[in-house]
Each structure stands twice: as structure tokens, then as C-alpha cells.
Design an enzyme around this catalytic site. Sequence first.
Site, PDB file in Angstrom:
ATOM      1  N   CYS A  72       0.839  -1.205   0.000  1.00  0.00           N
ATOM      2  CA  CYS A  72       0.000   0.000   0.000  1.00  0.00           C
ATOM      3  C   CYS A  72       0.872   1.252   0.000  1.00  0.00           C
ATOM      4  CB  CYS A  72      -0.935   0.003   1.207  1.00  0.00           C
ATOM      5  SG  CYS A  72      -2.039   1.443   1.254  1.00  0.00           S
ATOM      6  N   CYS A 126      -0.540   4.094   2.134  1.00  0.00           N
ATOM      7  CA  CYS A 126      -0.359   3.865   3.572  1.00  0.00           C
ATOM      8  C   CYS A 126       1.079   4.148   4.007  1.00  0.00           C
ATOM      9  CB  CYS A 126      -0.689   2.421   3.931  1.00  0.00           C
ATOM     10  SG  CYS A 126      -2.288   1.829   3.359  1.00  0.00           S
ATOM     11  N   ASP A 127       2.038   3.666   3.227  1.00  0.00           N
ATOM     12  CA  ASP A 127       3.425   3.607   3.696  1.00  0.00           C
ATOM     13  C   ASP A 127       4.414   4.461   2.915  1.00  0.00           C
ATOM     14  OD1 ASP A 127       2.632   1.716   5.611  1.00  0.00           O
ATOM     15  OD2 ASP A 127       2.828   0.081   4.180  1.00  0.00           O
TER      16      ASP A 127
END
Length: 315
Positions: A140, A143-144
Site C-alpha cells: 500500500c 499507507c506507507d
Amino acid sequence: MSNSIESVKCLIIGSGPAGYTAAIYAARANMNPVLYQGQQPGGQLTTTNEVENFPGYPQGITGPEMMLQLQEQAQRFGTDIRDGWATKVDFSGDIHKVWINETTEIHAQTVIISTGASAKYLGLESEQKYLKLGGGVSACAVCDGFFYRNQEVVIVGAGDSACEEAHYLSHICKKVTMLVRSDQFRASRIMEERVRKTANIDILLNTETDEVLGDGQVVTGVRVKNRGTGETTEIPATGFFVAIGHKPNTDIFKDFLDLDETGYIKNIPGTAQTNIPGVFVGGDAADHVYRQAITAAGTGCMAALDAERYLAAKA
């Protein structure tokens, strides 16, 4: 199969942000929810080392810690949280039947599905090692990606999602190397052109991942192989992103619920209602676009509110 049957007002299948949020709302509405956590209690976030984009955590929080807090909040209001996962369903009648671990039969007035979706990985031993360590493997970028600001990363994939994630990373990272296994993209022409026109995205066609390299704790690079020549090359990188798709965990529902071509549950727009009255869905089992903890929590809330209104209308 067990001869004993348990009747419940609200059954929640799966945990994670969607399931636990649905449980919080359902419990506060006196629906006495029973929640089965599934094969991965807490969902995909339990594999995420740091969560910094969920509102209310100014210093960030680890994925496992966040899921424990959500679980405790649901239990505080009386949710009955249990180990186990659904192995069979029968939604053909007014009473929704669900079997847990192939033995326990539950009859539910309402069912909230929050079984999520699982990211697909390459299956390399080195990939899984650094994924479990939280040392540089992710599925992701949204997300990261922040953790790799001004660094060099590698992303694997050839579809629209891979192109979107590569383009997203290009605004954060110094360099993005995109590995495409065949000699062409699977993405739409407009998405392919977008990554091709981005200066700091380097595209390698006919290239597959041979091994994720690291120092035992974090990723330091990726060894790739040209599928035509067999030549291997090492690419320095601190992050390795896998964008080869997700598989929704919805197989047991396919005989009763409307699914799209890839298996995501279809909901009535603007609601969490499925095609079966009394069966609702929240989170990544239905969401193939956003796939974020905050959106999963939001649809979990919707599912519980819709279930409460469904029961009130039947009373």
C-alpha cells in the site's frame, strides 16, 4: 455439523476497522452483536508497522496496537468477540444461516460482512521475511509511502493500480523503479502514459523480481532478472512495493450475494445493503478503490446503522 443452533440479533463476520467499528455502533444500539474475528484477527492492519494517517493519533500508532484498542472499545460496549471464521452461509431465507469453523451454526437476524481483502504478493521468501519484519515491504503506497520520502523505491505491477501507486510514490520518493513482468502494461493507456511521462519513474519491462535484498532488518535493494536475457541486476532501494492486486475474501458468499467480476461484494449505492435484505457489508470486501482504514471504519459504521434501521422496520 453441530446439532446446536445459536440465534443472534447481529452477527459480524470479520474484524479490522470495519468489523470493530460496526460492533461499536451495533453494541451501543443494543443489538447484542457477536463478532467472529476471522483467520487474521484485526485484519490487514496487523501487518502494518506504523499507522500515521488515521485521525486521532498525532504521534502515529502501530497497526496491531490500533486493532487491540478498537477491539477493547467494542468489548467495552458489550460485543461478544470470538475466535473463529465463517466457512459456509445460507442466505436463502429470512433467517440468515452461518456456519463457523464448519461446526457451529448461527441463525442471525442481520449479518454484517467485514471479511476484507488480501493483498497478493509474489511469494518470495525474502519478500515475506521483510514484510513480517516491517522492514521495507508494503502492498500500500498510500499507507506507507511517507516513510520513504526522498528515498529510492521499487514497485512491482503493470495494471492501473500499480501505475497509480507508482505515480503517487513519484511525488514523495527521489526515484521509483517500476518492474513490469511482460513486454507491455496491462493498465489503461492514459495511466501508462502518466507514468512514462514522469521523470523520476524508471520502467523496466520484461523484468521480474529475483530477490528482495536486505541487511537482515530492512530492505537495501532488489535483485531483478531480465526475462529475455536472463541477466540479473541489483537495484538499490529502501522500499519494495507490491501492486499486483488484491483478492476479496468473499468466496463463501458467491452463491447468494451479487459480486463484481473480481469478487468484491456489490452494495446498493449510498448504503451498506447488499442484494439480500438484512445482509450488509463494510470495508475492503466491497471497496476496491480506497482500501484505507478510515474508509473501512466509515462503512462499518454505515453497516451497523443500516442493520439497526432494518431491525427497527421489522419490529
